[in-house]
Enzyme design. Structure first.
Site, PDB file in Angstrom:
ATOM      1  N   CYS A 179       0.813  -1.219   0.000  1.00  0.00           N
ATOM      2  CA  CYS A 179       0.000   0.000   0.000  1.00  0.00           C
ATOM      3  C   CYS A 179       0.849   1.273   0.000  1.00  0.00           C
ATOM      4  O   CYS A 179       0.506   2.250  -0.666  1.00  0.00           O
ATOM      5  CB  CYS A 179      -0.970   0.002   1.177  1.00  0.00           C
ATOM      6  SG  CYS A 179      -0.226  -0.425   2.757  1.00  0.00           S
TER       7      CYS A 179
ATOM      8  N   HIS B  91      -2.119   6.879   3.951  1.00  0.00           N
ATOM      9  CA  HIS B  91      -0.660   6.904   4.124  1.00  0.00           C
ATOM     10  C   HIS B  91      -0.112   8.212   3.555  1.00  0.00           C
ATOM     11  O   HIS B  91      -0.267   8.504   2.357  1.00  0.00           O
ATOM     12  CB  HIS B  91      -0.007   5.733   3.390  1.00  0.00           C
ATOM     13  CG  HIS B  91      -0.238   4.393   4.028  1.00  0.00           C
ATOM     14  ND1 HIS B  91      -0.870   4.232   5.235  1.00  0.00           N
ATOM     15  CD2 HIS B  91       0.095   3.139   3.602  1.00  0.00           C
ATOM     16  CE1 HIS B  91      -0.915   2.941   5.540  1.00  0.00           C
ATOM     17  NE2 HIS B  91      -0.346   2.265   4.564  1.00  0.00           N
TER      18      HIS B  91
END
Length: 352
Positions: A153, A245
């Site tokens: 990710c 993120h």
């Protein structure tokens, strides 16, 4: 699509499995036909087996579905699905994906096969030609199906922003991540470890970022992938954020593009998903914000339904060439959403 492809989700009760369920509701090309999980969940209704983690209600028909502890032999006998999304733990994923890959198209979010020489590692906007590697894999392994993988990710957000900068010649990249708690799965990081704290270590994460990006940005030579030739250094941290993120990227280039040229490279970047108008494709894969304090996870992670990467604080760097922040939704673009987009690409190319 005249006939929807029937989908099996392996690891359906986990956080990424649930995100697959959420994103596949009403999908024009895919419909969920099998939900599979561990033996402790098998035989139960999904609503009794899973702790629902999404911010939308569990679909009623999904809640009533019986969870399967599925294996390849029973799957072939029942003929219940056409392709497989997997979000299994890495140690379990390897052998299970091999079993299913011999018979079905397998779209894996696990790390087990990402760096295999004959397995594509796909970000559809960046390396759509790499999907042809599954033909090499099928021939080599004598398989009817295949395994294709999605990157880590944290790798996805960063690498999407590197692709449009390759025209300027990439020499070195340094990245520091601030990664959301949902990336650790459920129940994830204990509260007493993360409240009032930042954890400056995520097992295996830095190694994945440093190797995966070079494979993704490499060249398919008809047999295997020639990796991209630049240096990449990553430092990964877990922070007290639910989703999204955030990454600080420092990049050294051969050329010295202006900030305007760099921003244009970001905002005009489009790939095969946009040209093909795939159902899950964002209109603009990279969005640039000009506010001094953006992007922020709370405000920017859901850009284009969580499928876009948001870039901000683009500026010159006194040591490297450029520096900027980028943000991506780790369980949408970084996980289930990226997997669905990859499957859509394979379908349009007649491979799934």
């Amino acid at each position: 699509m005249s006939n929807k492809r029937r989908v099996a989700i392996l690891g359906a009760t986990g956080a990424v499995g649930q995100r697959y369920i959420q994103l596949l509701q009403g999908h024009p090309w895919f419909e969920i036909s099998v939900l599979a999980a561990s033996e402790r969940s098998a035989g139960k209704k999904f609503k009794d087996a899973a702790t629902w983690l999404m911010d939308t209600d569990m679909p009623k028909e999904i809640g009533e579905m019986q969870v399967a502890n599925i294996d390849v032999k029973s799957a072939e006998q029942t003929d219940d699905f056409d392709l497989v999304f997997t979000s299994l733990p890495g140690d379990l994923a390897g052998p299970v994906e091999n079993e299913f890959g011999a018979h079905y198209p397998v779209f894996s979010k696990a790390s087990a096969h990402r760096m295999d020489n004959d397995v594509p590692l796909i970000i559809p906007e960046i390396n759509p030609d790499h999907i042809e590697l599954v033909k090499v894999q099928q021939k080599k392994r004598n398989w009817k199906g295949f395994i294709t993988t999605d990157p880590n990710c944290s790798t996805i957000g960063m690498t999407l922003t590197l692709k449009p900068l390759m025209q300027f010649g990439i020499q070195q990249v340094m990245v520091t991540t601030m990664q959301a708690l949902s990336g650790a799965g459920y129940p994830g990081v204990p509260s007493l470890d993360i409240i009032d704290n930042v954890i400056p270590y995520i097992s295996g994460e830095e190694e994945k970022m440093e190797s995966e990006a070079l494979k993704i940005l490499g060249t398919f030579n008809g047999v295997s992938i020639d990796y991209a030739d630049f240096q990449l250094s990553a430092s990964c941290n877990r922070v007290n954020v639910k989703d999204g993120h955030l990454e600080a990227v420092f990049i050294k280039l051969d050329k010295e593009p202006s900030l305007e040229e760099t921003e244009t490279a970001f905002t005009t970047f489009k790939g095969e998903p946009q040209k093909l108008k795939l159902p899950s494709a964002p209109t603009q894969p990279i969005i640039v914000r000009h506010e001094k304090n953006r992007p922020q996870p709370r405000y920017d992670r859901d850009a284009e339904q969580g499928q876009s990467v948001v870039v901000g604080r683009l500026r010159k760097d006194p040591i490297m060439t450029l520096k900027y922040m980028c943000l991506s939704h780790n369980t949408v673009r970084g996980a289930a959403g990226g997997g669905i987009l990859s499957a859509e690409l394979y379908v349009t190319k007649g491979l799934a």
